[in-house]
Design a protein around this motif. Structure first.
Motif, PDB file in Angstrom:
ATOM      1  N   ARG A 158       0.830  -1.195   0.000  1.00 11.65           N
ATOM      2  CA  ARG A 158       0.000   0.000   0.000  1.00 11.65           C
ATOM      3  C   ARG A 158       0.869   1.252   0.000  1.00 11.65           C
ATOM      4  O   ARG A 158       0.664   2.163  -0.794  1.00 11.65           O
ATOM      5  CB  ARG A 158      -0.870  -0.047   1.246  1.00 11.65           C
ATOM      6  N   ASN A 159       1.856   1.286   0.887  1.00 14.31           N
ATOM      7  CA  ASN A 159       2.705   2.463   0.975  1.00 14.31           C
ATOM      8  C   ASN A 159       3.518   2.660  -0.290  1.00 14.31           C
ATOM      9  O   ASN A 159       3.768   3.787  -0.709  1.00 14.31           O
ATOM     10  CB  ASN A 159       3.640   2.359   2.183  1.00 14.31           C
ATOM     11  N   LEU A 213       1.240   4.102  -2.930  1.00 21.90           N
ATOM     12  CA  LEU A 213       0.896   5.489  -2.644  1.00 21.90           C
ATOM     13  C   LEU A 213       2.072   6.437  -2.881  1.00 21.90           C
ATOM     14  O   LEU A 213       1.882   7.632  -3.026  1.00 21.90           O
ATOM     15  CB  LEU A 213       0.441   5.622  -1.191  1.00 21.90           C
ATOM     16  N   LEU A 266      -7.181   4.184  -4.166  1.00 18.26           N
ATOM     17  CA  LEU A 266      -5.898   4.811  -3.835  1.00 18.26           C
ATOM     18  C   LEU A 266      -5.631   6.047  -4.693  1.00 18.26           C
ATOM     19  O   LEU A 266      -4.782   6.867  -4.375  1.00 18.26           O
ATOM     20  CB  LEU A 266      -4.748   3.813  -4.007  1.00 18.26           C
ATOM     21  N   LYS A 281      -4.474   6.329  -7.863  1.00 19.98           N
ATOM     22  CA  LYS A 281      -3.511   6.263  -8.973  1.00 19.98           C
ATOM     23  C   LYS A 281      -4.210   5.637 -10.182  1.00 19.98           C
ATOM     24  O   LYS A 281      -5.193   4.913 -10.022  1.00 19.98           O
ATOM     25  CB  LYS A 281      -2.331   5.368  -8.577  1.00 19.98           C
ATOM     26  N   ASN A 301      -5.398  12.952  -2.138  1.00 20.91           N
ATOM     27  CA  ASN A 301      -6.424  11.907  -2.066  1.00 20.91           C
ATOM     28  C   ASN A 301      -7.128  11.863  -0.708  1.00 20.91           C
ATOM     29  O   ASN A 301      -6.997  10.912   0.059  1.00 20.91           O
ATOM     30  CB  ASN A 301      -5.832  10.536  -2.398  1.00 20.91           C
ATOM     31  N   TRP A 308      -9.602   8.802   0.014  1.00 24.23           N
ATOM     32  CA  TRP A 308      -9.036   7.530   0.491  1.00 24.23           C
ATOM     33  C   TRP A 308      -8.664   7.628   1.967  1.00 24.23           C
ATOM     34  O   TRP A 308      -8.976   6.750   2.755  1.00 24.23           O
ATOM     35  CB  TRP A 308      -7.802   7.145  -0.328  1.00 24.23           C
ATOM     36  N   HIS A 309      -8.016   8.732   2.336  1.00 22.80           N
ATOM     37  CA  HIS A 309      -7.630   8.882   3.740  1.00 22.80           C
ATOM     38  C   HIS A 309      -8.859   8.932   4.652  1.00 22.80           C
ATOM     39  O   HIS A 309      -8.850   8.387   5.747  1.00 22.80           O
ATOM     40  CB  HIS A 309      -6.769  10.139   3.916  1.00 22.80           C
TER      41      HIS A 309
END
Lengths: 761, 78
Positions: A151-152, A155, A184, A186, A299, A302-303
């Protein structure tokens, strides 16, 4: 840390030399190489987290067909895209990655194998794409390490585009990750893999409607038959470009009752996944607060969703004080609504689902049957060993003949050239005897790994977890722990790495403790040689009894560990059983080739060096070159000092002690050392064997001693590479030391009992 | 009833899952949400089952299956 060195490593990794060789290198006794590869991925990870831009500087090769590129000057090409490959386990991701990069990553048809991300590069027209193969995950929560890492990384600024590889034959489950990836923010392309299977099963996918509903390009491919690969990269090149996002067509969420929605936003024109009004309101509220507190974030949606899910990582990084909005975790609702949407997509886009019963179901009815499953599995394993010995023995004659020819030619050639006798001895009795002797076992190793490759690639391996679950449950382990054990029959190093797939630390530690008892292929030459010499009529049976003994002892140790454990055992087995498939020849080839290469590398490095060292300590003593009177050599003196410990085991011979100590470097060295010790140029030949039997018998070393030697070799500490792997995977020196002491103690006690009982009989 | 007591060849509907949050979410991410149908294809003593969940087969041990409440669904003929 030295940045340049890091970059160099990263580029090396990107140039299609991924760290899959780390395993082989570790097995070859160079565990530091693995550490280097890990450091490289670690540095990438930290870079990813820090959001640094990509420092990838590789450019394309001059040659058109070369898919693997060297580091060259940048700037000559228009574009360098970094594409992340994401997908569920078993979706064919690694196969696709190999197709594009020409890399030879190992593909495994059971989950939990690619735990680290691998990189490669490819050229598409004038563009260079850097491909990053992420570990296969079902979702992107913060509950597991690899999901957080993936995930990181996605991102981070480094990634330009995500290719989400989905198993089209299991679209419903695969789309969950797709929805998470889209969120995410992207650009995402959905590659629908395994279209050949979909067609075979009579299913159809509406490729007009699917991209409409998901708002992303959806490309049908088949990584196995290499279909659709160009189109996918074409889509990648263009999709990453397009600044304006393709908006999903309006669709009706039935659960939402959109027509009655009071919602003021036009979310359906902006986002693919739109939640219920309650949640959308909360997302909006949280987004507003996030914008206020953390203006540099991108984003927000998403957050905000992650905040509502009470995602540990995001909640810690961006604390919010909104008790009215985030009054509980909405993760449950969010997941359920995603699946509701997925059901709508499936209803609209998947035609003829389940028209044919999958062949897998028919096969599983027999292979995982509650009565037949276990006997079938035992039969398969017995078949693997019979094949390993039978084929290996049938082929070894030719190799021996070649080795004899070679050794004699070198000996006579050197003699006629006037070489000094120590030089001839070093070459013929040291190097050729040691290394060559090991090479004659290659056919056995080849067959064993071929069989293991078939078991893995066909999809049977994860069934073993289910079949063995009952037995393992009584030993306090889940059936999943059995996979590393089977792999241990091949090589302990990857087997110990595979124990990562287990859920708890306790399970992992127990599995690592037991795995070395599953006799690895390097111990095979010892069994073949000594049972061939001392039990010529029952050689196969003697060798098989050792495998069985190791197996049973491993299970017994697990059982004892369970008895001492106060916590009740909870069987938390959860493993996907992938579709059975015809093993791909390419995958099998890579798998077997890696192992054979590893074996050859070991013969050329560690066994080569060990043979030279052995030759020196056996031919030189305090008085200089001792030649044939090895009794006065350094090796003999050292061995004799430790002999008393081995006398009660029937192994009180300095030659044997020296061979056993040397065997810690790699188990084959026990055999190559014997070759050097007894001055035999070809240990597997009839003449070599009979000379050794005569020599050993003269020392009072008979069949019982030979059996004790084999048992001791089976049980005493694994090779250095395996111990280093245990140290790395456990992260604990204390535990590693415990394993070493434990194995030595077990080996001593069991061999002691066998020798003492055997003597009475 | 709970999933570990399921019979092979039958279809069940998930009613609730009572597991630690990490495991619960992992199962949900695999598609085991409330109301989902699961086909049990194979069972063993000790409550380990093979189930088909949204088209994918999983082997599930008793430590998990005994915490999943299900109810049998009447089989509809194809």
């Amino acid at each position: 840390m030295n940045i340049d060195a890091e970059n160099e490593r990263n580029v090396k990794a990107a140039a299609g030399q991924p760290d899959v060789t780390a395993e082989a290198k570790a097995a070859a006794g160079q565990p530091d190489m693995t550490a280097e590869a890990e450091a490289a991925s670690e540095s990438l990870r930290s870079k990813a987290e820090a959001g640094e831009p990509a420092d990838f500087a590789a450019a394309a090769d001059k040659e058109e067909d070369a898919a693997v590129h060297e580091k060259e000057e940048t700037g000559t090409y228009k574009k360098t895209l970094t594409i992340a490959f994401a997908g569920n386990p078993n979706c064919g991701k690694t196969t696709l990655f190999n197709d594009y990069t020409g890399a030879n990553l190992k593909v495994a048809n059971w989950p939990g194998v690619s735990v680290e991300k691998k990189e490669g590069a490819m050229k598409y027209h004038d563009d260079t794409f850097k491909l990053v193969d992420l570990p296969g995950t079902y979702s992107l929560t913060a509950y597991t390490m690899e999901e957080t890492v993936s995930r990181n990384f996605i991102l981070s600024d480094e990634v330009d585009l995500i290719i989400d590889i989905a198993d089209a034959s299991a679209l419903e489950r695969n789309l969950y990750l797709t929805l998470q990836l889209i969120e995410l923010g992207k650009p995402v392309i959905l590659a629908l893999n395994m279209m050949d299977i979909v067609e075979k099963r009579g299913m159809e996918i509406d490729f007009h409607r699917l991209p409409e509903m998901l708002g992303i390009p959806c490309i049908p491919i088949s990584a196995r038959t290499k279909k659709g690969l160009n189109i996918l990269m074409h889509a990648a090149a263009h999709h990453a470009d397009s600044s304006e996002k393709q908006s999903p067509l309006i669709h009706q969420h039935t659960h939402n009752k959109e027509s009655q929605s009071h919602h003021q936003h036009h979310h359906h024109q902006q986002y693919v996944m739109v939640y219920s009004d309650e949640i959308e309101d909360k997302i909006d509220a949280v987004s507003v607060k996030l914008k206020e507190l953390y203006p540099s974030l991108t984003n927000y949606r998403w957050h905000a969703i992650k905040e509502l899910e009470k995602d540990t990582e995001i909640a810690e990084k961006y604390p919010l004080d909104l008790p009215d909005v985030i009054d509980r975790s909405y993760e449950d609702d969010i997941i359920t609504q995603k699946y509701d949407f997925i059901e709508e997509v499936i209803d609209e886009c998947l035609v003829n689902k389940d028209t044919k019963e999958a062949a897998t179901d028919r096969a599983d009815r027999i292979l995982t049957n509650r009565w037949l499953g276990l006997p079938i599995f035992l039969l398969i394993m017995a078949g693997v060993f019979v094949l390993t010995f039978a084929v290996g023995n049938a082929m070894k004659g030719g190799l021996e003949y070649l080795l004899d020819l070679f050794s004699n030619a070198v000996r006579s050639g050197l003699a006629s050239a006037g070489a000094a006798s120590p030089v001839i001895s070093l070459l013929c009795d040291g190097i050729i005897a040691g290394v060559g002797g090991i090479l004659t076992f290659l056919p056995n190793i080849f067959v064993l790994f071929l069989a293991l490759a078939f078991l893995e690639d066909s999809g049977y391996m994860s069934r073993v977890a289910y079949v063995m679950d009952g037995v393992m449950g009584r030993l306090g382990l889940s059936g999943k722990a059995f996979i590393p054990m089977i792999l241990g029959f091949g090589c302990t190093v990857p087997a110990i790495m595979a124990s990562r797939a287990l859920a708890t630390r306790k399970d992992r530690f127990r599995t690592m403790l037991i795995t070395p008892f599953f006799s690895c292929s390097a111990k095979l030459p010892i069994y073949v040689l000594f049972s061939g010499m001392f039990f010529p009529k029952f050689a196969g049976l003697a060798a098989f009894s050792l495998y069985a003994a190791g197996f049973l002892l491993g299970l017994l140790v697990a059982f004892l560990a369970k008895l001492f454990d106060k916590e009740p055992y909870e069987n938390d087995l959860l493993i996907e059983l992938p579709e059975y498939k015809r093993p791909s020849s390419h995958t099998i080839f890579i798998y077997v080739w890696e192992k054979v290469k590893d074996y050859l590398t070991r013969a050329g490095t560690i066994i080569f060096i060990a043979s030279i060292v052995m030759w020196f300590i056996l031919n030189f003593g305090p008085s200089g070159f001792v030649g044939s009177s090895m009794e006065n050599s350094f090796g003999s003196l050292a061995g004799k000092a430790i002999v008393p410990v081995f006398v009660p085991l029937g192994l009180g011979y300095w030659q044997i002690v020296v061979a056993l100590i040397a065997g810690i470097s790699a188990k084959e060295v026990v055999v190559s050392s014997c070759a050097v010790l007894f001055g035999i140029s070809n240990v597997q030949s009839a003449a070599g064997m009979s000379k050794m039997v005569t020599d050993l018998s003269a020392m009072g070393f008979g069949p019982l001693n030979a059996y004790c030697l084999m048992v001791f070799c089976l049980l005493y500490v694994p090779c250095i590479a395996a111990m280093a792997t245990i140290r790395r995977e456990s992260g604990s020196r204390k535990y590693t030391a415990f394993v070493i002491v434990f194995q030595l103690a077990i080996a001593w006690v069991v061999t002691f009992i066998i020798f003492q009982v055997g003597r009475i009989l | 009833m709970t999933l570990d007591k399921a019979e092979s060849g039958k279809t069940y509907e998930v009613e609730s899952v009572d597991l630690p949050i990490g495991l619960h979410i992992r199962l949900e991410a695999l598609g085991m949400t409330k109301g989902t149908d699961i086909d049990v294809t194979e069972t063993k003593e000790h409550g380990t089952v093979i189930m088909k969940l949204r088209g994918t087969r999983f082997a599930v041990g008793k430590g998990i299956s005994s915490h999943i409440s299900v109810k049998e669904v009447a089989v509809h003929e194809h």
